[in-house]
Design an enzyme around this catalytic site. Sequence first.
Site, short mmCIF file in Angstrom:
data_model
loop_
_atom_site.label_atom_id
_atom_site.label_comp_id
_atom_site.label_asym_id
_atom_site.label_seq_id
_atom_site.Cartn_x
_atom_site.Cartn_y
_atom_site.Cartn_z
N THR A 188 0.88 -1.31 -0.02
CA THR A 188 -0.06 -0.22 -0.07
C THR A 188 0.73 1.30 -0.05
OG1 THR A 188 -0.11 0.38 2.50
CG2 THR A 188 -1.74 -1.11 1.51
N GLU A 333 -5.41 -4.12 1.39
CA GLU A 333 -5.43 -5.23 2.55
C GLU A 333 -6.67 -6.30 2.09
OE1 GLU A 333 -5.20 -1.96 2.71
OE2 GLU A 333 -3.85 -1.29 4.45
N LYS A 443 -13.11 17.42 12.93
CA LYS A 443 -14.04 17.21 14.31
C LYS A 443 -14.24 18.72 14.66
CE LYS A 443 -14.41 14.26 18.18
NZ LYS A 443 -13.82 13.11 18.93
N TRP A 448 -18.41 15.12 14.11
CA TRP A 448 -17.65 14.98 12.79
C TRP A 448 -18.24 15.75 11.39
CZ3 TRP A 448 -16.84 9.07 13.20
CH2 TRP A 448 -15.85 8.64 14.46
#
Lengths: 543, 543
Positions: A188, A333, A443, A448
């Site tokens: 990655t 992944e 935030k 959020w």
Amino acid sequence: MGFQTGMMMDAPLTITAILRRAAQFFPEKEIVSRLNDGSIHRYTYADLYRRVIRLMHVLRNLGVKPGDRVATFAWNSYRHLELYFAVPCLGAILHTVNIRLFPEQLTYIFNHAEDRLIFADKSLAGLLTPLQSELKTVEGYVLMDDRGEAPAALPGPAWDYEELLASASDVEAFPCLDENMAASICYTSGTTGEPKGVLYTHRSLYLHTMACCMGDTMDIREREIVLPVVPMFHANAWGMPYACAMAGATQVLPGSHLFGKPLAELIERERVTIAAGVPTVWNLLYQYLQQHPHDLSRLKVILSGGSAVPRVLFENYTRDYGITMIQAWGMTEMSPLGSLCRLKASMEDWPEEQQLAVRMKQGIPTVNVEVKLLGEQGEELPWDGKQAGELAVRGPWVACAYYANADANAAFTQDGWFRTGDIATLDAHGYLEITDRKKDVIKSRGEWISSVDMENAVMGHPAVLEAAVVGRLDDLRGEAPVVYIVLRHPDQPLPPQEVLDVLKARFARWQLPRQTDIHVVASLPKTGVGKVDKKAIRRNLTE
Amino acid sequence: MGFQTGMMMDAPLTITAILRRAAQFFPEKEIVSRLNDGSIHRYTYADLYRRVIRLMHVLRNLGVKPGDRVATFAWNSYRHLELYFAVPCLGAILHTVNIRLFPEQLTYIFNHAEDRLIFADKSLAGLLTPLQSELKTVEGYVLMDDRGEAPAALPGPAWDYEELLASASDVEAFPCLDENMAASICYTSGTTGEPKGVLYTHRSLYLHTMACCMGDTMDIREREIVLPVVPMFHANAWGMPYACAMAGATQVLPGSHLFGKPLAELIERERVTIAAGVPTVWNLLYQYLQQHPHDLSRLKVILSGGSAVPRVLFENYTRDYGITMIQAWGMTEMSPLGSLCRLKASMEDWPEEQQLAVRMKQGIPTVNVEVKLLGEQGEELPWDGKQAGELAVRGPWVACAYYANADANAAFTQDGWFRTGDIATLDAHGYLEITDRKKDVIKSRGEWISSVDMENAVMGHPAVLEAAVVGRLDDLRGEAPVVYIVLRHPDQPLPPQEVLDVLKARFARWQLPRQTDIHVVASLPKTGVGKVDKKAIRRNLTE
């Protein structure tokens, strides 16, 4: 013999079985490759099979043993596909290297994977030349003549791919493989820390391949003509090379020609039915098609992943071309497929607006992918389409660790789930929506704000080509959003108030950016896989 | 940790994962069951899930332990489906018993499998009553009230299914399972010798389920409404119960109503899109529909297997209803799917006649099924569509032995392939055609005559409803074909010469039956699974 163990054959799930299936049942089906000079190369799965047999002998002759790593540094083409089969079928490990990484990242991963050989397209070999003295394990290079310009200096001692093949034996020699043996590795390009290696098994790739051929996932079938624009050096090209072989689908490999004109021509001429790539590719293609009409009537489905698809792109392709864009979500992944968004039958009668709201989600997790949402204390959150939490996943094609990288392995927890680092919601219909990367979430006043939602909203404005939203520290709010915009027509200015007007329809007042936090820029920094590099943007903010 | 073993999660492939997927992502989708009195029962996968949880506790409370066998004796219905999940999810073994077997066969397999419990539909329990004193291991019976008539005497100590469920706990308790554990067992009703048990694993059933959902096999998807007419007591109902759950497809379970009128009504009312069963079912349905029109416009695909589909049936359904009949081939020993016949893209432009010739074959072997053809000396035969040999198969859902039956295990050879006992050809496109059962092939003048080919040819005559061809000893030819015919309209005689005229177009002179070997009969003897019982016909010939 008791009843506890069933009595079925112990037949391993291997890449070899996929290769043999393609050669036995679909020998006449084509693999079409566009080379660097724009010319087209065509051959069949029967040809592929014969050359893979020889390539396995080439690898043996060069001393490659089971478990050894063999790197590729190449565009999507038939030779790259041959390596996709020959290396794992030998019991060795295919390491697909992202050609867009920075030199220090390339050096790191070649050394970390301890690659013995690098198979490189001639047109790309120049990128390796400066690394050569840094690469500690590479014993040689095999150059693949993709009709590109060769570098002035080669990266090291090099053989010619075709010469090696021509002199190799054509006797079939497939070793017995265990399905849990490693088949390939992919790093990655993580925006934090060093690249992390994911080591796939024959089993994980095989199950992933079967899933790609399921009707409700990618629906790869014999009749399809599939164009993976997503590179074969990126997350297994989303599984398409193997899925096409298993199904007997025609593969159209675009080489280095990934944008606008050459893509439009290839889709038209080869009568592509399914294409796959990141939203940027489809955005640029759409721009090009508006100016230069092509016959795309065979193209039914565009699979798009890597980042969220802007709403306007769904609308444009459906309205102008009758093409369904299907959003998918995945991770290196995860081999990489995690979810894919098709409407349920009951939604077929919904109003278009409501359907679009579903299509903009990342869809229902595929088979073999279990999901859950975790709150800040690790508690499981309900699937109400509202509460966002960190997405955790589990399944036979999900990594259980990174290769030789203890520092990064905190994401693989003791309970057997992988913490994806993605913030998401799940609704009552089981549709997943990625609202942010955990590290990109803003935030503000303890709540959020999804940077992805805000980017989508901004991109809804017709003057906007691309947008990125990051958080900056703010005394009053904790964090406040900062918006960066690339204009479609740089000579036509966009007043910040117009952006705010668009946002007001979708966000609460306290979530809005200040006018002075809305910036028009010439371009956005990108990572090696073409995603917006928010880390770089944030770094800029604080400098 | 080296590179030899990959680093993917050790996530087992289990029936539990299929159940949980259905409940999580498709809780609102329906399972529709027709009960014995003709009434319709409806509920959802969410309901199924809740009841399976309780049923697992019922089984535990009755003392069922992992590895124990639990038999079912039931039509296709939601309770049978609950057992399909609850028994394997507990780690126990589901034994689906064919209700059409003869009493001595039933006694044999209950005793051979050592079943501890039998779950029986109330309407079927009477068939078990006379066996009770013979069954050595059965501790009790659970009766499922399918609104059928209860027998005068119960088979033994019996509980009521719903009463047990009502008093069971609803707390989820799924044990950890290994994918190689046995999940279910099914006995072949073999026309020779005792029935033979095939012991499936969670892994084999899971892989089979994934394959059923692939676009080029059964293409079971969320949007489909699937009617398995094939019984759940026969070869896992061709994998449909699990495939529908994995995909979230609607299941329509016909109970005991398998022919003509009730089937036409069910397909029309429930808007069935895919139906599956043996050719006899579709033949009778077609006869019924000719007299009693129904709206079958939603039905796109009929999957037919178990025996060869007569050509005229393909033509009838396509011409009159626009329905594609797709032929599949399988065996209880293969879970059961072996091959399925869809045209390749390149055949779409072929003349109809040529397409029909392909459709009458059994198709391309599915993923996970490797095939080869063996000549009389065990040599491998070419795939030329002409040379017929015994078909051998290999793969993760093929049995490696019969349960506790050393005598029958000669078919499982040392080389890891299963000899199917089917005589077949494979053509250059990879299409398999079963030409005969090995024991049914007629050897005339040293050459093979396919009894299946000859039956198909005879059934092409519009006056013929069914036909069977067997060999009789013949001084001159070795064996000679004998033809038995059931007429569509018994009152309209069919001269043998007309049958010969039909055959002359397709067979060489030396292959033809004598006029005196062509017999019109009232009916053909059938086996427990509804196939023509050629062993019985041959026995008749020699008596």
